[in-house]
Scaffold this motif. Sequence first.
Motif, PDB file in Angstrom:
ATOM      1  N   ALA A 142       0.819  -1.207   0.000  1.00 20.27           N
ATOM      2  CA  ALA A 142       0.000   0.000   0.000  1.00 20.27           C
ATOM      3  C   ALA A 142       0.855   1.259   0.000  1.00 20.27           C
ATOM      4  CB  ALA A 142      -0.929   0.008   1.211  1.00 20.27           C
ATOM      5  N   LEU A 143       2.131   1.117   0.330  1.00 17.31           N
ATOM      6  CA  LEU A 143       3.017   2.279   0.339  1.00 17.31           C
ATOM      7  C   LEU A 143       3.851   2.365  -0.935  1.00 17.31           C
ATOM      8  CD1 LEU A 143       4.242   2.142   4.017  1.00 17.31           C
ATOM      9  CD2 LEU A 143       2.571   3.667   3.028  1.00 17.31           C
ATOM     10  N   GLY A 144       3.558   1.529  -1.908  1.00 20.18           N
ATOM     11  CA  GLY A 144       4.245   1.666  -3.180  1.00 20.18           C
ATOM     12  C   GLY A 144       5.298   0.610  -3.462  1.00 20.18           C
ATOM     13  N   ALA A 145       5.467  -0.357  -2.555  1.00 17.02           N
ATOM     14  CA  ALA A 145       6.472  -1.392  -2.786  1.00 17.02           C
ATOM     15  C   ALA A 145       5.870  -2.502  -3.646  1.00 17.02           C
ATOM     16  CB  ALA A 145       6.959  -1.963  -1.459  1.00 17.02           C
ATOM     17  N   GLU A 146       6.597  -2.843  -4.702  1.00 20.60           N
ATOM     18  CA  GLU A 146       6.105  -3.842  -5.650  1.00 20.60           C
ATOM     19  C   GLU A 146       6.535  -5.210  -5.127  1.00 20.60           C
ATOM     20  OE1 GLU A 146       7.459  -2.420  -9.308  1.00 20.60           O
ATOM     21  OE2 GLU A 146       6.359  -3.877 -10.501  1.00 20.60           O
ATOM     22  N   ILE A 147       5.655  -5.834  -4.365  1.00 25.99           N
ATOM     23  CA  ILE A 147       6.060  -7.009  -3.597  1.00 25.99           C
ATOM     24  C   ILE A 147       6.640  -8.149  -4.453  1.00 25.99           C
ATOM     25  CG2 ILE A 147       5.250  -8.775  -1.958  1.00 25.99           C
ATOM     26  CD1 ILE A 147       5.589  -5.965  -0.810  1.00 25.99           C
TER      27      ILE A 147
ATOM     28  N   TYR B   1       0.444  -1.271  -5.104  1.00 28.06           N
ATOM     29  CA  TYR B   1       1.596  -0.381  -5.283  1.00 28.06           C
ATOM     30  C   TYR B   1       1.355   0.622  -6.405  1.00 28.06           C
ATOM     31  CZ  TYR B   1       3.388  -2.545  -9.544  1.00 28.06           C
ATOM     32  OH  TYR B   1       3.539  -2.967 -10.824  1.00 28.06           O
ATOM     33  N   ARG B   2       0.627   0.189  -7.451  1.00 27.38           N
ATOM     34  CA  ARG B   2       0.320   1.107  -8.554  1.00 27.38           C
ATOM     35  C   ARG B   2      -0.575   2.243  -8.084  1.00 27.38           C
ATOM     36  NH1 ARG B   2       1.605  -0.299 -13.703  1.00 27.38           N
ATOM     37  NH2 ARG B   2       2.140  -2.501 -13.845  1.00 27.38           N
ATOM     38  N   LEU B   3      -1.597   1.855  -7.315  1.00 27.38           N
ATOM     39  CA  LEU B   3      -2.516   2.872  -6.808  1.00 27.38           C
ATOM     40  C   LEU B   3      -1.777   3.827  -5.880  1.00 27.38           C
ATOM     41  CD1 LEU B   3      -5.470   0.457  -6.445  1.00 27.38           C
ATOM     42  CD2 LEU B   3      -5.516   2.582  -7.730  1.00 27.38           C
ATOM     43  N   SER B   4      -0.883   3.267  -5.102  1.00 30.04           N
ATOM     44  CA  SER B   4      -0.100   4.109  -4.208  1.00 30.04           C
ATOM     45  C   SER B   4       0.700   5.125  -5.019  1.00 30.04           C
ATOM     46  CB  SER B   4       0.817   3.230  -3.367  1.00 30.04           C
ATOM     47  OG  SER B   4       1.857   3.993  -2.841  1.00 30.04           O
ATOM     48  N   LEU B   5       1.328   4.659  -6.083  1.00 31.61           N
ATOM     49  CA  LEU B   5       2.138   5.573  -6.892  1.00 31.61           C
ATOM     50  C   LEU B   5       1.259   6.565  -7.643  1.00 31.61           C
ATOM     51  CD1 LEU B   5       4.944   3.167  -8.195  1.00 31.61           C
ATOM     52  CD2 LEU B   5       4.966   4.666  -6.214  1.00 31.61           C
ATOM     53  N   LYS B   6      -0.036   6.211  -7.815  1.00 28.80           N
ATOM     54  CA  LYS B   6      -0.967   7.148  -8.447  1.00 28.80           C
ATOM     55  C   LYS B   6      -1.575   8.120  -7.449  1.00 28.80           C
ATOM     56  CE  LYS B   6      -2.804   4.425 -12.322  1.00 28.80           C
ATOM     57  NZ  LYS B   6      -2.405   5.329 -13.418  1.00 28.80           N
ATOM     58  N   GLY B   7      -1.200   7.994  -6.174  1.00 31.31           N
ATOM     59  CA  GLY B   7      -1.659   8.999  -5.218  1.00 31.31           C
ATOM     60  C   GLY B   7      -2.723   8.558  -4.238  1.00 31.31           C
TER      61      GLY B   7
END
Length: 596
Positions: free
Chosen positions: A190-195, A397-403
């Motif tokens: 959720a914080l942007g890490a691509e597990i 992670y994608r959503l996280s990077l999208k804000g």
Amino acid sequence: MLYLAPAAVAAWLLPYGLGGYTMHVVDVAVIFAVLAIGLGLTMGVAGQINLAQVAFFGIGAYTVAILTTKTGLGFWPAAVLAVVASIVAGLLVGIPALRMQSHYLGIVTLGLALGFINWVTNAEIAGRAEGISDIPVPPLFGIDLSSGYLYYYLELVVFVLALAFALFVTRSPLGRRLRAMRDDDLAAGALGAEIPLLRMTAFVLSGLYGGIAGVLYAGLIQFVAPETFNIGNMFLLLAMVIIGGRASVIGCVVGALGLAFVREALLDVSAFAQLGYGVIVVLVVVFFPKGLAGLPAQVFRRKRAERPRLSPFIPYDEAPAVEAQTVLEIDQITKRFKGLIALQDISLSVPAGQIRGIVGPNGSGKTTLFNVISGFYTPTAGRVRLAGTFVTGAAPYRLSLKGVARTFQNLRLFEDLTVRDNILVAADRTRTSWIWRYLALPWTVSTYDRGLRSRADDVLGRFGLTGFADVVPRSLPYGIQRRIEIARAMAMRPSLLLLDEPAAGLNGDEVRQLAEIVRSIRDSGVTVVVIEHNMGLVMSLCDHVTVLSGGRVIADGTPDEVAVDPRVVEAYLGDSMAAPTEDDTDREAEHEHADR
Ligand code: ADP
Ligand code: MG
């Protein structure tokens, strides 16, 4: 860093006082240290249980042996291919990690390692049980590396580079993400890490270090045979890493060097020695879970000064008013769990700059809605749009990077990371593919990290958390942990912030501070959606409220409108009439699976 200079001098002078045999033991110990660093990175730092390290070691050594003796390739080209082969093996062994974790992963990697050893023992080209002898001495500018003394210096150079790279990785954004993944992979996502990519990265590192160790071993012994790569040595390696302290690179090195010498001393009684390692490992796991590396902290922990205090929140600058656009649009979302319909035909849209409240009895689907918006669940039907683009089913992670930033109903801070590191993980907005820079342009990583640190300090300061920056969240009161979670979400500089019951467990004063914080976040231009049970807070804080019950929207409007809506009154009356004990167990059960 002070201990580095004397250590370097000692390492350089070491061979002068040693006999030939002891020198050989040291040479082998250094190879184990390289192996242990790799295992520590995967297991201790990234939390991926990897019992195949000895197989990567074997692949490195055997590749060099086969290529140099059967194809006539030179030692160094063979070495490069050997490391590549080990990395490929790392990738293959890592694939199961995409689907399973913890002891299952341990069993699978162990199985793969055993499979490899058996395969080698039976392969014609690998010399079966006899192994391969006559591996050439690595040529190096005319230096005679058949001498164990001179070979030591080659090893020392490789070891220092391997150690430096491992320290660099663990102290940089990648290392923090790996540790965050180890502590809580959902929150890290959720914080942007691509597990998935991070897990593969961990195994690539394992393969890399295993391969390098294998090459050094083949060049040193000039002979490889299956028994070097057996389960006994895998266990020894595991013992080195656990006793030394798996999460600490230096600890792994100390454990490896120490145990390599102990093993040598106990060679005559090796059967008892195995038993001894087993006992020590158990004792360490029980009494010193951080191994030798954790001892200084355990010994010195009492001298802590007085407890720091939470400072007041410093409001954000207000963003200039812009034309209201829809930030979040949910279109007829349905989410089913087998028989249960958690969300049914939910539609709502949230304009920019709003604080939207989501209320409803327990089990009405509020957290499930957040899980859909933040990518934890793919909806059974319906679509989610973020600032106009469809993002239905995109990975967290994608959503996280999208804000999109979120907090969790049952707090998901990284427990073994300091508060500052928690914030730093969130501040890092790179894709994992960015990590090619670690090899190609390491200095740009350092520059980027410095930028992250100054941003994290700003966030810590704004949320009044500077005094807690270097402690782990576990040691802090609940109210402060809640605030850290919001600070961590804001470190992502989101455009949409989802807060899941942020006031749960807070006292009256903390609730007032929370309201102030959330308003300031909204005024800074971030859209906020907040799930909340505290009705007083909802009424005073939210611009608009959506009421869920049984997975459906039953009311939608300003706080004053929904408060008097007969359906809302009925839904809440129904909820409050449930026996409180039953209600509590309900909520516990919900904690168990929420966000999973
Ligand atoms: P709320 O947050 O409003 O209290 P939730 O969204 O957590 O409610 O849960 C809504 C319903 O969906 C509950 O009945 C819950 O048991 C169910 N549910 C939520 N997540 C899962 C899951 N992963 N698997 C099965 N059922 C789930
Ligand atoms: Mg919930």
